[in-house]
Write a protein that holds these residues in place. Structure first.
Motif, mmCIF file in Angstrom:
data_model
loop_
_atom_site.group_PDB
_atom_site.id
_atom_site.type_symbol
_atom_site.label_atom_id
_atom_site.label_comp_id
_atom_site.label_asym_id
_atom_site.label_seq_id
_atom_site.Cartn_x
_atom_site.Cartn_y
_atom_site.Cartn_z
ATOM 1 N N ASP A 55 4.516 -2.831 0.857
ATOM 2 C CA ASP A 55 3.370 -3.447 0.180
ATOM 3 C C ASP A 55 2.653 -4.418 1.112
ATOM 4 N N ALA A 56 3.418 -5.187 1.876
ATOM 5 C CA ALA A 56 2.826 -6.127 2.831
ATOM 6 C C ALA A 56 2.027 -5.367 3.887
ATOM 7 N N TYR A 57 2.527 -4.235 4.312
ATOM 8 C CA TYR A 57 1.817 -3.417 5.301
ATOM 9 C C TYR A 57 0.478 -2.939 4.736
ATOM 10 N N VAL A 58 0.497 -2.435 3.519
ATOM 11 C CA VAL A 58 -0.729 -1.943 2.886
ATOM 12 C C VAL A 58 -1.729 -3.088 2.724
ATOM 13 N N GLN A 59 -1.250 -4.236 2.289
ATOM 14 C CA GLN A 59 -2.131 -5.397 2.108
ATOM 15 C C GLN A 59 -2.723 -5.854 3.437
ATOM 16 N N GLU A 60 -1.883 -5.902 4.460
ATOM 17 C CA GLU A 60 -2.354 -6.323 5.783
ATOM 18 C C GLU A 60 -3.377 -5.331 6.323
ATOM 19 N N ARG A 61 -3.129 -4.085 6.148
ATOM 20 C CA ARG A 61 -4.071 -3.061 6.620
ATOM 21 C C ARG A 61 -5.413 -3.180 5.899
ATOM 22 N N GLN A 62 -5.368 -3.423 4.595
ATOM 23 C CA GLN A 62 -6.604 -3.583 3.825
ATOM 24 C C GLN A 62 -7.339 -4.857 4.249
ATOM 25 N N LYS A 63 -6.589 -5.907 4.449
ATOM 26 C CA LYS A 63 -7.181 -7.182 4.897
ATOM 27 C C LYS A 63 -7.877 -6.993 6.245
ATOM 28 N N GLN A 64 -7.227 -6.298 7.149
ATOM 29 C CA GLN A 64 -7.814 -6.060 8.467
ATOM 30 C C GLN A 64 -9.045 -5.160 8.374
ATOM 31 N N HIS A 65 -8.976 -4.181 7.516
ATOM 32 C CA HIS A 65 -10.128 -3.297 7.321
ATOM 33 C C HIS A 65 -11.329 -4.101 6.825
#
Length: 147
Positions: A55-65
């Motif tokens: 979940d942290a990975y998905v959130q971080e990826r979305q934040k970076q996007h």
């Protein structure tokens, strides 16, 4: 009358052996069961941690996007100095490194979960074997008592 007084020394020895072994085997079985339950709880905790990391990975990826999109819109049709481009590039690199770090953590957790699953299976097999040993002694005791 003499038959009643005679005690079969083999039977008596066997009863003593069973009497000594039974509590030991029961203790081993209980210990194996506890180890199995601990391994199961550990596996469940590891699986929960993996879900949190994913979940942290998905959130971080979305934040970076979102951040990339915002930066691109802010700087679209602007001329930038080389130092600004280098800062932007460095920030991009740091974001990609962060994602790579989280992904590496996910992969390590998956490997640990696989190892824990194997450990749990071994614990189950041990508990099962210990139970069979207790049951065998119970059968032997029953057979002696029937005679």
């Amino acid at each position: 009358m003499d038959d009643e007084l005679e005690v079969d020394p083999y039977r008596e020895a066997m009863e003593k052996v069973i009497g000594v072994l039974t509590p030991l085997r029961q203790h081993r079985h209980a210990s194996a069961e506890r180890a199995q339950h601990r391994a199961q709880r550990e596996l469940e905790a590891m699986q929960r941690q993996l879900i949190e990391t994913q979940d942290a990975y998905v959130q971080e990826r979305q934040k970076q996007h979102d951040l990339r999109h915002t930066l691109a819109e802010e700087n679209l049709h602007k001329s930038m100095e080389l130092s600004e481009v280098e800062r932007w590039h460095e920030k991009e690199r740091q974001m990609l490194d962060r994602l790579a770090f989280i992904q590496q953590d996910v992969n390590q957790q998956r490997e640990q979960i696989d190892a824990q699953r194997q450990f749990l299976e071994q614990a189950r097999q041990t508990a099962k074997a210990q139970l069979r040993a207790v049951e065998k002694l119970a059968c032997m005791s029953e057979t002696l008592n029937e005679d």
